[in-house]
Design a protein around this motif. Structure first.
Motif, short mmCIF file in Angstrom:
data_model
loop_
_atom_site.label_atom_id
_atom_site.label_comp_id
_atom_site.label_asym_id
_atom_site.label_seq_id
_atom_site.Cartn_x
_atom_site.Cartn_y
_atom_site.Cartn_z
N GLU A 145 32.35 56.93 115.31
CA GLU A 145 33.02 56.01 114.39
C GLU A 145 32.06 54.96 113.88
O GLU A 145 32.02 54.66 112.67
CB GLU A 145 34.22 55.36 115.06
CG GLU A 145 35.44 56.25 115.08
CD GLU A 145 36.68 55.48 115.48
OE1 GLU A 145 36.60 54.25 115.62
OE2 GLU A 145 37.71 56.13 115.66
N VAL A 146 31.30 54.38 114.80
CA VAL A 146 30.41 53.30 114.38
C VAL A 146 29.34 53.82 113.44
O VAL A 146 29.09 53.25 112.37
CB VAL A 146 29.78 52.63 115.62
CG1 VAL A 146 28.70 51.65 115.19
CG2 VAL A 146 30.85 51.93 116.41
N ILE A 147 28.74 54.94 113.85
CA ILE A 147 27.68 55.49 113.00
C ILE A 147 28.23 55.86 111.64
O ILE A 147 27.63 55.58 110.60
CB ILE A 147 27.04 56.71 113.68
CG1 ILE A 147 26.41 56.35 115.02
CG2 ILE A 147 25.99 57.33 112.77
CD1 ILE A 147 25.14 55.59 114.91
N ALA A 148 29.41 56.49 111.64
CA ALA A 148 29.99 56.93 110.37
C ALA A 148 30.28 55.73 109.48
O ALA A 148 30.00 55.76 108.28
CB ALA A 148 31.26 57.72 110.62
N SER A 149 30.82 54.66 110.09
CA SER A 149 31.14 53.51 109.24
C SER A 149 29.87 52.86 108.70
O SER A 149 29.90 52.21 107.66
CB SER A 149 31.97 52.48 110.01
OG SER A 149 31.29 52.13 111.18
N LEU A 150 28.74 53.05 109.40
CA LEU A 150 27.49 52.58 108.83
C LEU A 150 27.00 53.51 107.72
O LEU A 150 26.46 53.06 106.71
CB LEU A 150 26.41 52.51 109.92
CG LEU A 150 26.48 51.31 110.85
CD1 LEU A 150 25.45 51.44 111.95
CD2 LEU A 150 26.24 50.03 110.07
N MET A 151 27.19 54.80 107.95
CA MET A 151 26.58 55.79 107.04
C MET A 151 27.34 55.90 105.72
O MET A 151 26.74 56.07 104.66
CB MET A 151 26.57 57.17 107.70
CG MET A 151 25.67 57.28 108.88
SD MET A 151 24.03 57.72 108.40
CE MET A 151 24.25 59.43 107.94
N ILE A 152 28.69 55.84 105.79
CA ILE A 152 29.49 56.20 104.62
C ILE A 152 29.16 55.37 103.39
O ILE A 152 28.96 55.93 102.31
CB ILE A 152 30.99 56.17 105.00
CG1 ILE A 152 31.29 57.38 105.87
CG2 ILE A 152 31.86 56.20 103.76
CD1 ILE A 152 32.65 57.36 106.49
N PRO A 153 29.05 54.03 103.53
CA PRO A 153 28.69 53.27 102.32
C PRO A 153 27.34 53.67 101.76
O PRO A 153 27.19 53.77 100.54
CB PRO A 153 28.66 51.82 102.82
CG PRO A 153 29.39 51.82 104.07
CD PRO A 153 29.27 53.16 104.66
N LEU A 154 26.40 53.95 102.66
CA LEU A 154 25.08 54.35 102.18
C LEU A 154 25.15 55.67 101.42
O LEU A 154 24.55 55.83 100.36
CB LEU A 154 24.11 54.47 103.36
CG LEU A 154 23.72 53.16 104.01
CD1 LEU A 154 22.79 53.40 105.19
CD2 LEU A 154 23.02 52.27 102.99
N ILE A 155 25.92 56.61 101.99
CA ILE A 155 26.06 57.91 101.32
C ILE A 155 26.67 57.74 99.94
O ILE A 155 26.22 58.32 98.95
CB ILE A 155 26.93 58.86 102.17
CG1 ILE A 155 26.22 59.22 103.48
CG2 ILE A 155 27.25 60.12 101.41
CD1 ILE A 155 27.05 60.05 104.39
N GLN A 156 27.70 56.86 99.87
CA GLN A 156 28.36 56.68 98.58
C GLN A 156 27.43 56.03 97.57
O GLN A 156 27.40 56.42 96.40
CB GLN A 156 29.63 55.86 98.76
CG GLN A 156 30.70 56.69 99.47
CD GLN A 156 31.91 55.90 99.81
OE1 GLN A 156 31.86 54.67 99.85
NE2 GLN A 156 33.00 56.57 100.10
N LEU A 157 26.65 55.07 98.06
CA LEU A 157 25.68 54.43 97.17
C LEU A 157 24.69 55.44 96.65
O LEU A 157 24.38 55.51 95.45
CB LEU A 157 24.95 53.33 97.94
CG LEU A 157 24.31 52.24 97.13
CD1 LEU A 157 25.37 51.51 96.34
CD2 LEU A 157 23.56 51.28 98.04
N PHE A 158 24.22 56.29 97.56
CA PHE A 158 23.26 57.31 97.17
C PHE A 158 23.87 58.27 96.15
O PHE A 158 23.22 58.67 95.17
CB PHE A 158 22.79 58.08 98.41
CG PHE A 158 21.82 59.17 98.11
CD1 PHE A 158 20.60 58.88 97.54
CD2 PHE A 158 22.13 60.49 98.39
CE1 PHE A 158 19.70 59.88 97.25
CE2 PHE A 158 21.24 61.49 98.10
CZ PHE A 158 20.03 61.19 97.53
N ALA A 159 25.16 58.60 96.37
CA ALA A 159 25.82 59.53 95.45
C ALA A 159 25.88 58.94 94.05
O ALA A 159 25.59 59.63 93.06
CB ALA A 159 27.22 59.85 95.96
N LEU A 160 26.24 57.64 93.97
CA LEU A 160 26.31 57.01 92.65
C LEU A 160 24.93 57.02 92.00
O LEU A 160 24.79 57.30 90.81
CB LEU A 160 26.84 55.59 92.77
CG LEU A 160 28.29 55.50 93.20
CD1 LEU A 160 28.70 54.05 93.34
CD2 LEU A 160 29.17 56.20 92.20
#
Lengths: 131, 175, 516, 179, 81
Positions: free
Chosen positions: D28-43
């Motif tokens: 959970e912790v890792i995912a909550s760190l990763m998800i915003p980064l992934i979304q930023l990268f996607a944009l």
């Protein structure tokens, strides 16, 4: 014979690998009993075709001496040329098609499992006969 | 052994045979002058006598135009010498918004005859892509501009897959 | 006023936008979905008739998408062949969607919105395949209509799921072979445009890559159009899909694949290539086997829809036989592709009607087997009347469309000089008579089991299907006869025969008369 | 939940609820760190597709994969709340509307000579040469939206087990009541 | 393009493809398929087709694998026979 081997097999190794992958996928699609295995075979078949297309577009023979460069237009060093962007563009479309086919077929597999309680083709045919 | 395996092996052998049959004509791997990347030979030839001078002086030879028209090709509008014995021919754009002509044919003198080659579409993409579309990545230019209709189809394929899975699996909500 | 050149592309885009709109509008109210679908297809049909008119009297439409000259961009080409197939396609699609209003409410009450959205996408894909002038684009649209067809066949659940899966696996193999063929052609020509390829290919006819590409196209599309040894997906898929989808599958989807094969082999590879190798003779022989095999298997079936499905295999054999003979018929008026194109329309009319009637029996009383249909001729007089008309057309009784196809085909066989094919056609007519007479006999001559011995003397209550389902059936059934008379008298009011002539002229096969 | 000695109930801590639902703290912790980064990268991938590798399709898939990661880490119920079905439906169509609509605008603005999907005809207040690039950006964004919504909906539909879903909903409701 | 590296990776790809279709455990087959897709993406990147490589890494190794895992977890895990 040796000449043929070097010219047609070794010099075109990329195409042959693509052919081998196509054949593996094709065999799995026809011979495997498990439906998900069939779909993995379908994906392999498609990836083999994509490898064929990409090999077609690549430029640059030899051991890294004179090579192609990717198709993003910028000043490129002497002796390098751009690779063929058209197969890449076609394969982008084809990859999308392949993932769409995979999704629809997985949906079908899940429904089949709900209906027949199995994903082996022979067992499905047996149950169909009973019905 | 099951029947399916035997059918599968048979099919595999058939396909292998097909690939062995065609392997000689596959263009060499990585060749920068293969038809898909550079020039397609059109099998049109005219005698060099007379035509060569006309080409060198920048005129369009009537014999060449006739030979091209016999095979439904567009007539060139401008000739330009590249090296000795090789000429680039351009054709009219045909659209209203580009002024320049575009490179289309390559005439090569081979022996006593002049052979006609045609540039592959890729040459045009790589040479004019940046100028025409303002996009350095040619693949992006190809998929959303030159072949944008394909991409519309592609997006429709994804959409079809999405709705199809909803039709098959979803048993909740409104859909 | 939008120029008529824009219509082919607008046809596709309108259809696409309608599919998305159905999806969103259905979210608010289910009732919108049918109306949007119906209106869109109606508009499309009108557009396609305009296109046909324009193509026939002015010349072909050549449209550059994104404004790029064809070898660089994608091109939409509409000539007589496309326009004709487009009209046939949209006509049957319109009748199917009319029919499906009540039927889908009955069969898939929860899936109405997605059903119509996918149906609209199916129509889009079929139109796209028909009008495109680029082989890779054709592949993309083939995938669109195939995906939609897989989902629609499976929509009923149960056995249909397995049928759809088999169709998916085989259809995907076909599409993969098709795209591999495109790769082969591309690697030696560097072009994807059909007209461009036709101009580049002649010096490359000896190239093994080109020959292999042609073989892959033929095999890949044969799977899609269920030619005899590769037809195994067809009977199950046809019998368990919803009725209107069966009608579309049998009447249009496999025909559009046939169209794709005709287009590729005559427009891209041209007649000169086809004459180098005896591929078309081979195809004619395979088609002859398919005719006999399909008819014999149809006799063995108890399930009405399954019988019709096997009959489709045999009818595809007719079309392919006509295509196979098209090269060897040069002198007479019925030569070239005329019988094949005629039979595309005729088959759409007959099979559309028959499958819809079979669906009507299922809708009314869940009757699947032929033996269950006893005495329905009195209960559902209009439906059964239409069925009879379509059935006698299939057999080939004179003024009907089936007779026209068969007589043209027989003339073509006579000219080609292969009298074994004539025997095949006559034998198949006999077999058709056997299996359709069985159904007609059950409908009219046998009395319902439940009733008393002399039930036929009592006035039987008619119990017809809803009007919206009846109208398409009646239109198709009556057209089976009307169209036959039009073909026979060659009345050019709908420009039927000029179409064939101009197609033959386009491909330089057969003998063609003056096009007005 | 009843206490072991049966004298009453006690509240589940967040940790206990997580364990009961079979989730893991680290993920959970890792995912909550990763998800915003992934979304930023996607944009970034969607917008940057014109200059480097990438484009609407790739960006859309990456954006969808961030939602898939969310589902894997936090369970499907929470994801459903974050991305409701109606939104998903709307977005699926919206993307293709943008794409086909750009083309339609091209036809409608200059009838007769400009063809479908010809971005030069777009009525944008920028220089003539820039219109093509901007039209391509619009189309890329359209593709990105459709792909994101469709891939997410596909994954939800394929991974959705209705029975487990119901159980999960019940559990989370119980947890809510106890608070 | 470096031929020995290319050949080595293509060889590994073929081995993984054979392993994928012969694995009895469907989960491991799916994961192997993901590895196959990823290696294929690397090969394509090395052939300078970066866009396709990017897409294959995102779709083949990412989303397809997720779909397959979702489907396997809802159906049977072991292949029979």
């Amino acid at each position: 014979m040796m000449e043929w081997l070097t010219q047609e097999i070794l010099a075109k190794y990329n195409y042959w690998i693509a052919v081998i992958i196509i054949l593996i996928g094709f065999y799995a699609m026809i011979a495997k009993d498990n439906l998900i295995k069939k779909l993995i075979g379908l994906s392999l078949f498609q990836t083999g075709i994509f490898l064929y297309f990409i090999s077609l577009g690549d430029v640059g023979v030899g051991w890294g001496l004179r090579s192609g460069t990717t198709y993003i237009i910028e000043a490129i060093p002497e002796g390098y040329i751009y690779i063929n962007p058209l197969p890449t563009a076609l394969i982008l479309t084809a990859i999308v098609v392949s993932v769409s086919t995979l999704a629809v077929s997985l949906g079908l597999v899940i429904r089949i499992y709900e209906e027949y309680e199995t994903i082996e083709e022979s067992e499905i045919i047996e149950k169909e006969r009973v019905l | 052994m099951k029947a399916e395996s035997i059918i599968g092996l048979l099919m595999v052998i058939l396909l292998t045979g097909l690939f062995f049959y065609i392997v000689e004509d596959v263009p060499p791997y990585g060749d920068p002058s293969s038809p898909a990347l550079q020039l397609v030979r059109l099998d049109i030839r005219v005698d060099a006598a007379g035509v060569e001078e006309e080409l060198n002086s920048g005129m369009i030879p009537a014999a060449l135009v006739e030979a091209l028209a016999a095979r439904n090709f567009v007539a060139p509008s401008e000739i330009e010498e590249v090296t000795a014995g090789e000429w680039d021919a351009k054709i009219d754009k045909g659209e209203f918004y580009y002024e320049e002509d575009e490179k289309y044919y390559r005439f090569k003198k081979e022996g006593n005859q002049i052979e006609v080659y045609r540039y592959a579409p890729v040459v045009r993409y790589l040479e004019k892509g940046l100028e025409e579309t303002d996009v350095p990545n040619i693949v992006t230019a190809v998929i959303v501009d030159y072949r944008a209709y394909d991409t519309l189809g592609e997006t429709t394929v994804i959409f079809t897959a999405g709705i199809s899975v909803i039709l098959l699996l979803r048993r909740r909500g409104k859909l | 006023m939008i120029g008529i050149e824009h219509l082919p592309v607008l046809l596709i885009v309108l259809s696409l936008l309608a599919a998305f709109t159905i999806f969103v509008a259905g979210w608010f109210d289910k009732k919108f979905s049918w109306a949007i679908s119906f209106i869109t297809i109606l508009v499309q049909l009108v557009m396609s008739i305009f296109i046909l008119n324009h193509v026939l009297f002015t010349g072909k439409i050549d449209y550059w998408l994104s404004g790029w000259r064809p070898p660089w961009g994608i091109q939409v080409v509409v000539d007589t062949l496309n326009a004709y197939v487009l009209v046939v396609l949209l006509f049957l699609a319109l009748l199917s969607v009319m029919y499906s209003k009540r039927n889908i409410q009955h069969e898939l009450p929860e899936k109405v919105i997605t059903y119509y959205a996918v149906y609209q996408l199916l129509v889009t894909g079929l139109c796209g395949v028909t009008i495109t002038g680029d082989i890779f684009n054709m592949y993309v649209f083939v995938e669109i209509f195939s995906l939609a067809a897989y989902a629609l066949i499976a929509s009923r659940g149960g056995i249909a799921l397995k049928a759809s899966f088999v169709y998916l696996v085989m259809g995907s193999i076909g599409a993969c072979l098709f795209v591999l063929g495109i790769g082969f052609l591309y690697s030696v020509t560097g072009s994807l445009n059909m007209a461009d390829l036709a101009a580049i290919l002649p010096p490359l006819y000896g190239n093994k890559m080109v020959q292999a590409a042609f073989a892959l196209f033929v095999v890949g599309l044969s799977i899609k159009m269920a030619l005899f040894p590769l037809h195994t997906w067809l009977p199950d898929a046809h019998s368990f899909a919803p009725a209107e989808i069966s009608a579309m599958l049998s009447g249009i989807i496999i025909e559009v694949s046939t169209y794709a094969l005709i287009r590729l082999s005559f427009s891209v590879f041209t007649v000169n290539f086809l004459k180098l190798l005896p591929i078309y003779d081979l195809l004619a022989w395979i088609a002859a086997i398919a005719i006999i095999y399909g008819s014999v298997m149809a006799i063995a079936q108890l399930n009405l829809k399954r019988m019709l499905a096997y009959s489709s295999v045999s009818q595809m054999g007719y079309i392919m036989l006509a295509v196979g003979l098209s090269l060897s018929t040069k002198h007479l008026l019925w030569g070239g592709l005329t019988p094949a194109l005629m039979h595309i329309l005729n088959h759409a009319l007959m099979k559309g009607c028959l499958f819809m009637v079979a669906g009507a029996f299922i809708y009314k009383a869940d009757l699947w087997n032929i033996t269950d249909l006893r005495g329905l001729g009195r209960k559902m007089p209009w439906t059964c009347g239409a069925f009879t008309m379509a059935a006698i057309s299939m057999i080939g009784v004179p003024p009907s469309v089936g007779f026209v196809s068969k007589i043209y085909l027989i003339f073509a066989v006579v000219e080609a000089g292969n009298f074994l094919f004539m025997a095949v056609i006559l034998l198949s007519t006999l077999l058709n008579l056997v299996y359709f007479w069985r159904v007609i006999e059950t409908l009219y001559m046998k009395v319902g089991e439940a009733g008393p011995h002399h039930e036929y003397e009592k006035p039987v209550k008619t119990d017809e299907i809803p009007l919206l389902m009846l109208i398409p059936i009646l239109i198709l059934g009556s057209l089976c006869i009307v169209m036959g008379i039009i073909w026979l008298t060659e009345i050019p009011i709908i420009g039927a025969v000029p179409i064939m002539d101009s197609v033959n002229k386009l491909f330089e096969i057969g003998r063609y008369t003056v096009v007005p | 939940m009843t206490k072991a000695d049966g004298t009453g109930t006690y509240q589940l801590t967040a940790e206990e609820r997580r364990v009961a639902a079979g989730r893991d703290l680290i993920i959970e912790v890792i995912a909550s760190l990763m998800i915003p980064l992934i979304q930023l990268f996607a944009l970034y991938v969607i917008i940057h597709g014109a200059l480097g590798a990438g484009g609407g399709f790739q960006g859309g898939v990456i954006l969808a994969s961030s939602f898939i990661l969310y589902v894997i880490a936090f369970g499907i119920t929470g994801a459903r709340k974050r991305l409701p079905e109606s939104w998903n439906t709307g977005l699926q169509s919206l993307g293709v509307y943008i794409y086909a609509g750009v083309g339609l605008v091209c036809i409608l603005v200059s009838l007769g000579f400009v063809q479908y999907l010809n971005y030069w005809a777009l009525p944008l207040p920028v220089a003539y040469e820039m219109r093509r690039a901007m039209g391509m950006d619009f189309v890329e964004i359209g593709i990105g939206i459709t792909v994101m919504a469709t891939m997410t909906s596909l994954f939800f539909d394929l991974a959705w087990k209705e029975k487990e879903e119901r159980k999960e909903v019940k559990e989370s409701n119980e947890g809510g009541e106890k608070k | 393009m470096i031929v020995p590296l290319d050949l080595l990776m293509l060889f590994v790809i073929v081995v993984i493809a054979i392993a994928t279709i012969s694995a009895k455990d469907l989960f491991s087959a799916v994961i192997l398929f993901g590895a196959y897709s990823f290696l294929m993406a690397v090969v394509w990147a090395e052939m300078h087709s970066i866009d396709v490589s990017f897409t294959e890494a995102a779709v083949g190794a990412g989303v397809s694998t997720a779909f397959l895992i979702a489907a396997v977890s809802r159906t049977a895990r072991w292949e029979k026979g």
